[in-house]
Write an enzyme that holds these catalytic residues in place. Structure first.
Site, PDB file in Angstrom:
ATOM      1  N   THR A 163      57.991  67.923   4.469  1.00  0.00           N
ATOM      2  CA  THR A 163      56.823  68.557   3.866  1.00  0.00           C
ATOM      3  C   THR A 163      55.715  68.653   4.903  1.00  0.00           C
ATOM      4  O   THR A 163      55.528  67.737   5.701  1.00  0.00           O
ATOM      5  CB  THR A 163      56.343  67.775   2.620  1.00  0.00           C
ATOM      6  OG1 THR A 163      55.203  68.422   2.051  1.00  0.00           O
ATOM      7  CG2 THR A 163      55.964  66.339   2.977  1.00  0.00           C
ATOM      8  N   HIS A 187      63.282  51.579   0.275  1.00  0.00           N
ATOM      9  CA  HIS A 187      63.649  50.340   0.967  1.00  0.00           C
ATOM     10  C   HIS A 187      64.918  49.712   0.404  1.00  0.00           C
ATOM     11  O   HIS A 187      65.516  48.831   1.035  1.00  0.00           O
ATOM     12  CB  HIS A 187      62.497  49.339   0.864  1.00  0.00           C
ATOM     13  CG  HIS A 187      62.439  48.360   2.005  1.00  0.00           C
ATOM     14  ND1 HIS A 187      63.387  48.309   2.995  1.00  0.00           N
ATOM     15  CD2 HIS A 187      61.530  47.389   2.314  1.00  0.00           C
ATOM     16  CE1 HIS A 187      63.083  47.352   3.847  1.00  0.00           C
ATOM     17  NE2 HIS A 187      61.961  46.781   3.468  1.00  0.00           N
TER      18      HIS A 187
END
Length: 425
Positions: A334, A386
């Site tokens: 993006t 994560h």
């Protein structure tokens, strides 16, 4: 005479309903075959309803209605045929103007009489109401410059000041920095299906992933110099400008294959690792964020990437993207820099595990070989899940992208033909 039903098409698997976002033609309009007559929105994409035959349109649903796939949206009476001289635009529903959309007074305003300076400090007026009005020199000058009379500025009998003149001037006559006319106007607009679904997905990502963001900075001088040097030749040969996105996508593709955890996703209790790089590109549209996918970036040249990004972005802005064109990405990029963003933490596009954020390029002082130099620098951000990606892999991936961007010829994996081979010149 024949009446034809125009039914809601299926936008893709698992989607059973769509919203009739808006009619593009009026009820009763006579249209030509192939005319776009309505916009439909599903939770994933915008679709267009097209007239299968020429004839008179009869609406069977209202704007904002939730319609089942296969249901009738309108009918076409083919006994009515459009005038051969009629242009398609004549049957198209007109968009409301900005004045019609907002709650403001649009009644004609009286013409403001020009102010005439008097030789005496005491202003005379045809009406005795303003005979004793005194005007300060600054106020008198402002009235002259803006074509205002006493009646425009004052309500009552008192000494005019500069602030009175400023308050009386409307937006069209105000100088920059002067106070604007106060207003309490507002409008309410229903969120589209696409934006509602996007809202749900963003909240879901924040709640269901262990999202972290790591940052780095890239010296963009090498890429900018390369573009400046070869831009004309690149356009002449490939028919498209060389932008920044192709470099970022190519560098990301190389790094994704080197760091497979970043190019993976979670499915139940399993992790899926992809041996290809399908990179989604976030595109801002009036109806919300869309993310079309460029397939197999690892096998594409910079020119091929630029062409695909341009084509998909244009489709996105026109609401013409199909479900397959937005499905199956393994990674997203993006670019908030086009809006001036210096730094941000982009949100992951599920079920992907990571997203790269580009930002604005600014000239900043940096240390190069012990000397301070001015270089075009960009902050880059990698948001990652994560649960799938450890800190070592996330940082290593971003550092690899940084090095490839600062040395773009390295994207050729050691080929000796240099810059010209990279650009296929």
């Amino acid at each position: 005479m024949a009446i034809i039903d125009i039914k809601i098409p299926t936008p893709g698997e698992s989607i059973t309903h769509v919203e009739l976002y808006r009619w593009l033609v009026e009820d009763g309009a006579i249209v030509k075959k192939g005319t776009e007559i309505a916009e439909l929105e599903s939770e994933k994409a915008t679709l267009t309803l097209v007239a299968d035959e020429a004839g008179k349109i009869s609406h069977k649903a209202t704007e904002g209605s939730l319609l089942e796939v296969g249901s009738v949206a309108c009918t076409i009476d083919t006994s009515f045929q459009p005038d051969a001289a009629e242009t398609p635009d004549e049957t198209v529903k007109k968009e409301p103007s900005a004045q019609e959309q907002t709650k403001v007074d649009t009644s004609p305003q009286p013409e403001i009489p020009a102010y005439e300076e008097k030789s005496s400090p005491q202003v005379q007026d045809n009406s005795s109401t303003f005979e004793k009005v005194k005007i300060t020199p600054l106020a008198k000058k402002m009235m002259q410059e803006n074509g205002l009379s006493i009646e425009d500025v004052i309500n009552g009998l008192r000494r005019l000041k500069a602030s009175d003149i400023e308050a009386a001037m409307d937006d069209s006559t105000m100088a920059p920095g002067v106070r604007k006319t106060a207003t309490r106007d507002y409008k309410t607009e229903r969120m589209s299906s696409l934006r509602r679904k996007l809202s749900e997905r963003l909240v879901s990502v924040k709640n269901e992933t262990a999202m972290l963001t790591t940052f780095n900075e890239v010296n963009m001088k090498a890429i900018l110099d390369l573009r400046k040097k070869y831009q004309d030749q690149f356009v002449e040969k490939h028919g498209i400008k060389l932008g920044l996105m192709s470099f970022f996508m190519k560098a990301s593709s190389i790094a994704l294959l080197e760091y497979p955890n970043v190019n993976s996703s979670i499915e139940g209790e399993n992790m899926i690792f992809y041996n290809y790089t399908d990179i989604s590109v976030a595109v801002s549209t009036p109806k919300g964020l869309m993310v079309p996918v460029v397939r197999n970036v690892e096998s594409l040249s910079l020119a091929e990437i630029e062409k695909q990004v341009a084509s998909l972005s244009e489709k996105a802005r026109k609401g013409k993207l199909s479900i397959p064109e937005m499905s199956g990405g393994t990674f997203t990029i993006t670019n908030g820099g086009i809006f001036g963003s210096m730094m941000s933490t982009p949100i992951i596009n599920p079920p992907q595990s990571a997203i790269l954020g580009m930002h604005n390029i600014l000239e900043r002082p940096v240390a190069i070989e012990g000397q301070v130099a001015i270089r075009p620098m960009m902050y880059v951000a990698l948001s990652y899940d994560h649960r799938v990606i450890d800190g070592k892999d996330s940082v290593g991936f971003l550092v690899r992208v940084k090095k490839l961007l600062e040395n773009p010829v390295d994207m050729l994996f050691g080929e000796s033909s240099g810059e010209r081979a990279l650009l296929e010149l």
